[in-house]
Scaffold this motif. Sequence first.
Motif, PDB file in Angstrom:
ATOM      1  N   THR A 126     -33.628  73.917 -35.055  1.00 44.13           N
ATOM      2  CA  THR A 126     -34.069  75.289 -34.779  1.00 44.13           C
ATOM      3  C   THR A 126     -34.007  75.586 -33.291  1.00 44.13           C
ATOM      4  O   THR A 126     -33.577  76.675 -32.882  1.00 44.13           O
ATOM      5  N   LEU A 127     -34.410  74.620 -32.470  1.00 40.93           N
ATOM      6  CA  LEU A 127     -34.329  74.806 -31.017  1.00 40.93           C
ATOM      7  C   LEU A 127     -32.889  75.019 -30.556  1.00 40.93           C
ATOM      8  O   LEU A 127     -32.623  75.748 -29.595  1.00 40.93           O
ATOM      9  N   LEU A 128     -31.945  74.391 -31.255  1.00 39.92           N
ATOM     10  CA  LEU A 128     -30.531  74.563 -30.920  1.00 39.92           C
ATOM     11  C   LEU A 128     -29.936  75.801 -31.591  1.00 39.92           C
ATOM     12  O   LEU A 128     -29.187  76.565 -30.982  1.00 39.92           O
ATOM     13  N   GLY A 129     -30.275  75.984 -32.850  1.00 39.52           N
ATOM     14  CA  GLY A 129     -29.653  77.045 -33.644  1.00 39.52           C
ATOM     15  C   GLY A 129     -30.152  78.437 -33.355  1.00 39.52           C
ATOM     16  O   GLY A 129     -29.388  79.405 -33.463  1.00 39.52           O
ATOM     17  N   LEU A 130     -31.435  78.580 -32.969  1.00 38.10           N
ATOM     18  CA  LEU A 130     -31.986  79.916 -32.719  1.00 38.10           C
ATOM     19  C   LEU A 130     -31.269  80.617 -31.561  1.00 38.10           C
ATOM     20  O   LEU A 130     -30.764  81.736 -31.742  1.00 38.10           O
ATOM     21  N   PRO A 131     -31.212  80.021 -30.363  1.00 40.17           N
ATOM     22  CA  PRO A 131     -30.486  80.704 -29.280  1.00 40.17           C
ATOM     23  C   PRO A 131     -28.999  80.867 -29.581  1.00 40.17           C
ATOM     24  O   PRO A 131     -28.390  81.869 -29.195  1.00 40.17           O
ATOM     25  N   LEU A 132     -28.426  79.901 -30.288  1.00 39.25           N
ATOM     26  CA  LEU A 132     -27.011  79.996 -30.634  1.00 39.25           C
ATOM     27  C   LEU A 132     -26.771  81.168 -31.584  1.00 39.25           C
ATOM     28  O   LEU A 132     -25.801  81.927 -31.424  1.00 39.25           O
ATOM     29  N   GLY A 133     -27.661  81.333 -32.551  1.00 34.14           N
ATOM     30  CA  GLY A 133     -27.532  82.441 -33.491  1.00 34.14           C
ATOM     31  C   GLY A 133     -27.715  83.788 -32.823  1.00 34.14           C
ATOM     32  O   GLY A 133     -26.993  84.752 -33.119  1.00 34.14           O
ATOM     33  N   VAL A 134     -28.685  83.871 -31.905  1.00 36.13           N
ATOM     34  CA  VAL A 134     -28.888  85.113 -31.152  1.00 36.13           C
ATOM     35  C   VAL A 134     -27.652  85.434 -30.326  1.00 36.13           C
ATOM     36  O   VAL A 134     -27.213  86.592 -30.268  1.00 36.13           O
ATOM     37  N   PHE A 135     -27.071  84.412 -29.703  1.00 36.55           N
ATOM     38  CA  PHE A 135     -25.861  84.635 -28.909  1.00 36.55           C
ATOM     39  C   PHE A 135     -24.711  85.140 -29.780  1.00 36.55           C
ATOM     40  O   PHE A 135     -24.004  86.080 -29.414  1.00 36.55           O
ATOM     41  N   LEU A 136     -24.520  84.527 -30.942  1.00 33.48           N
ATOM     42  CA  LEU A 136     -23.443  84.949 -31.833  1.00 33.48           C
ATOM     43  C   LEU A 136     -23.628  86.395 -32.294  1.00 33.48           C
ATOM     44  O   LEU A 136     -22.657  87.123 -32.493  1.00 33.48           O
ATOM     45  N   ALA A 137     -24.886  86.804 -32.454  1.00 36.98           N
ATOM     46  CA  ALA A 137     -25.184  88.158 -32.939  1.00 36.98           C
ATOM     47  C   ALA A 137     -25.111  89.213 -31.849  1.00 36.98           C
ATOM     48  O   ALA A 137     -25.067  90.408 -32.152  1.00 36.98           O
ATOM     49  N   THR A 138     -25.100  88.794 -30.586  1.00 35.80           N
ATOM     50  CA  THR A 138     -25.183  89.777 -29.495  1.00 35.80           C
ATOM     51  C   THR A 138     -24.051  89.673 -28.469  1.00 35.80           C
ATOM     52  O   THR A 138     -24.098  90.332 -27.437  1.00 35.80           O
ATOM     53  N   SER A 139     -23.049  88.853 -28.756  1.00 35.77           N
ATOM     54  CA  SER A 139     -22.004  88.626 -27.748  1.00 35.77           C
ATOM     55  C   SER A 139     -20.635  89.134 -28.174  1.00 35.77           C
ATOM     56  O   SER A 139     -19.626  88.806 -27.542  1.00 35.77           O
ATOM     57  N   GLY A 140     -20.583  89.930 -29.251  1.00 34.53           N
ATOM     58  CA  GLY A 140     -19.315  90.513 -29.664  1.00 34.53           C
ATOM     59  C   GLY A 140     -18.917  91.666 -28.753  1.00 34.53           C
ATOM     60  O   GLY A 140     -19.643  92.034 -27.816  1.00 34.53           O
ATOM     61  N   LYS A 141     -17.778  92.249 -29.020  1.00 35.16           N
ATOM     62  CA  LYS A 141     -17.274  93.349 -28.202  1.00 35.16           C
ATOM     63  C   LYS A 141     -18.244  94.532 -28.233  1.00 35.16           C
ATOM     64  O   LYS A 141     -18.647  94.997 -29.287  1.00 35.16           O
ATOM     65  N   GLY A 142     -18.650  94.998 -27.051  1.00 32.36           N
ATOM     66  CA  GLY A 142     -19.533  96.152 -26.948  1.00 32.36           C
ATOM     67  C   GLY A 142     -20.991  95.863 -27.233  1.00 32.36           C
ATOM     68  O   GLY A 142     -21.812  96.784 -27.277  1.00 32.36           O
ATOM     69  N   GLU A 143     -21.360  94.575 -27.423  1.00 32.21           N
ATOM     70  CA  GLU A 143     -22.758  94.235 -27.728  1.00 32.21           C
ATOM     71  C   GLU A 143     -23.517  93.886 -26.452  1.00 32.21           C
ATOM     72  O   GLU A 143     -22.988  93.973 -25.349  1.00 32.21           O
ATOM     73  N   LEU A 144     -24.760  93.462 -26.611  1.00 36.62           N
ATOM     74  CA  LEU A 144     -25.652  93.272 -25.461  1.00 36.62           C
ATOM     75  C   LEU A 144     -25.094  92.309 -24.422  1.00 36.62           C
ATOM     76  O   LEU A 144     -25.153  92.570 -23.219  1.00 36.62           O
ATOM     77  N   PHE A 145     -24.607  91.172 -24.866  1.00 32.80           N
ATOM     78  CA  PHE A 145     -24.061  90.166 -23.951  1.00 32.80           C
ATOM     79  C   PHE A 145     -22.563  90.000 -24.227  1.00 32.80           C
ATOM     80  O   PHE A 145     -22.102  88.898 -24.535  1.00 32.80           O
ATOM     81  N   PRO A 162     -25.752  74.317 -36.826  1.00 31.52           N
ATOM     82  CA  PRO A 162     -24.828  75.434 -37.034  1.00 31.52           C
ATOM     83  C   PRO A 162     -25.181  76.286 -38.240  1.00 31.52           C
ATOM     84  O   PRO A 162     -24.948  77.505 -38.239  1.00 31.52           O
ATOM     85  N   PHE A 163     -25.751  75.667 -39.258  1.00 32.55           N
ATOM     86  CA  PHE A 163     -26.191  76.414 -40.440  1.00 32.55           C
ATOM     87  C   PHE A 163     -27.289  77.393 -40.060  1.00 32.55           C
ATOM     88  O   PHE A 163     -27.254  78.585 -40.427  1.00 32.55           O
ATOM     89  N   ILE A 164     -28.266  76.917 -39.296  1.00 27.44           N
ATOM     90  CA  ILE A 164     -29.344  77.780 -38.834  1.00 27.44           C
ATOM     91  C   ILE A 164     -28.807  78.879 -37.925  1.00 27.44           C
ATOM     92  O   ILE A 164     -29.241  80.031 -37.992  1.00 27.44           O
ATOM     93  N   ALA A 165     -27.842  78.539 -37.073  1.00 27.27           N
ATOM     94  CA  ALA A 165     -27.265  79.526 -36.159  1.00 27.27           C
ATOM     95  C   ALA A 165     -26.676  80.707 -36.929  1.00 27.27           C
ATOM     96  O   ALA A 165     -26.898  81.874 -36.571  1.00 27.27           O
ATOM     97  N   ARG A 166     -25.930  80.425 -37.987  1.00 26.25           N
ATOM     98  CA  ARG A 166     -25.338  81.499 -38.782  1.00 26.25           C
ATOM     99  C   ARG A 166     -26.414  82.298 -39.526  1.00 26.25           C
ATOM    100  O   ARG A 166     -26.298  83.522 -39.663  1.00 26.25           O
ATOM    101  N   LEU A 167     -27.435  81.628 -40.003  1.00 27.10           N
ATOM    102  CA  LEU A 167     -28.521  82.337 -40.678  1.00 27.10           C
ATOM    103  C   LEU A 167     -29.260  83.261 -39.710  1.00 27.10           C
ATOM    104  O   LEU A 167     -29.587  84.412 -40.053  1.00 27.10           O
ATOM    105  N   ILE A 168     -29.530  82.767 -38.515  1.00 23.04           N
ATOM    106  CA  ILE A 168     -30.193  83.585 -37.503  1.00 23.04           C
ATOM    107  C   ILE A 168     -29.317  84.765 -37.110  1.00 23.04           C
ATOM    108  O   ILE A 168     -29.797  85.898 -36.939  1.00 23.04           O
ATOM    109  N   GLU A 169     -28.028  84.520 -36.967  1.00 22.70           N
ATOM    110  CA  GLU A 169     -27.097  85.602 -36.643  1.00 22.70           C
ATOM    111  C   GLU A 169     -27.177  86.705 -37.689  1.00 22.70           C
ATOM    112  O   GLU A 169     -27.242  87.903 -37.356  1.00 22.70           O
ATOM    113  N   GLY A 170     -27.179  86.312 -38.963  1.00 22.86           N
ATOM    114  CA  GLY A 170     -27.265  87.304 -40.025  1.00 22.86           C
ATOM    115  C   GLY A 170     -28.569  88.075 -39.984  1.00 22.86           C
ATOM    116  O   GLY A 170     -28.592  89.301 -40.197  1.00 22.86           O
ATOM    117  N   ALA A 171     -29.676  87.380 -39.702  1.00 17.94           N
ATOM    118  CA  ALA A 171     -30.978  88.041 -39.632  1.00 17.94           C
ATOM    119  C   ALA A 171     -31.034  89.039 -38.480  1.00 17.94           C
ATOM    120  O   ALA A 171     -31.552  90.154 -38.614  1.00 17.94           O
TER     121      ALA A 171
END
Length: 221
Positions: free
Chosen positions: A28-47, A102-111
């Motif tokens: 979770t410590l690894l996947g949470l920030p990774l998931g947030v990054f995946l959800a916010t680093s696409g084209k035109g997104e926050l990061f 990585p499983f948690i990262a994708r789940l967090i990204e979806g959330a």
Amino acid sequence: MSPEIIRLIAEATLDTLWMVAVAASIATLLGLPLGVFLATSGKGELFAAPWVNKTVGFVVNAARSTPFIILVVAIIPFTRLLVGTSIGTKAAIVPLTIAAAPFIARLIEGAIREVDQGLVEAARAMGATPLQIVRKVLIPEALPAIVLSLTLAVVSLLGYSAMVGAVGGGGLGDLGIRYGYQRFMPDVMAVVVVVLIVLVQLVQSTGDWLSRRLNKRLRQA
């Protein structure tokens, strides 16, 4: 069933709980920030960092697509380097964590992606920085879904923890294989299955309850 077998089942259950708890915490410590990054680093997104997003996404997908039992065997040298052994509960935590992160990262990204973008735009209009939007908008709004995601991850880890028993990982899976299968003791195998079912039910029920509580608070806020 003899007192010795009952003692072994109790010890194996504690080993499984310890493995899953430690692996889930680190993942979770690894996947949470990774998931947030995946959800916010696409084209035109926050990061916005599309190429980095695609690269990280590829690595995450590659890790997720590797069958767990193959992963366990493939990283034995790394596991031995990290914890000094490739068998036992301590060693099992390494592949469990690598599989779960990585499983948690994708789940967090979806959330995170389920959060209403209108809230993000409103926060931007009020001058909030991208980091403030993540901390005060995205994560609080996605928290019920994040809890359900982590619940699913822990349930999956319980299943994985039984699989590592096939390679001497300890816990309930190891006990079921050594006694239930190799020593032809079907009663031990049955108890192991029942204990795993009970653990899954407890984890899922707790996660569902906590998610409902958080969702209710979110609606009242």
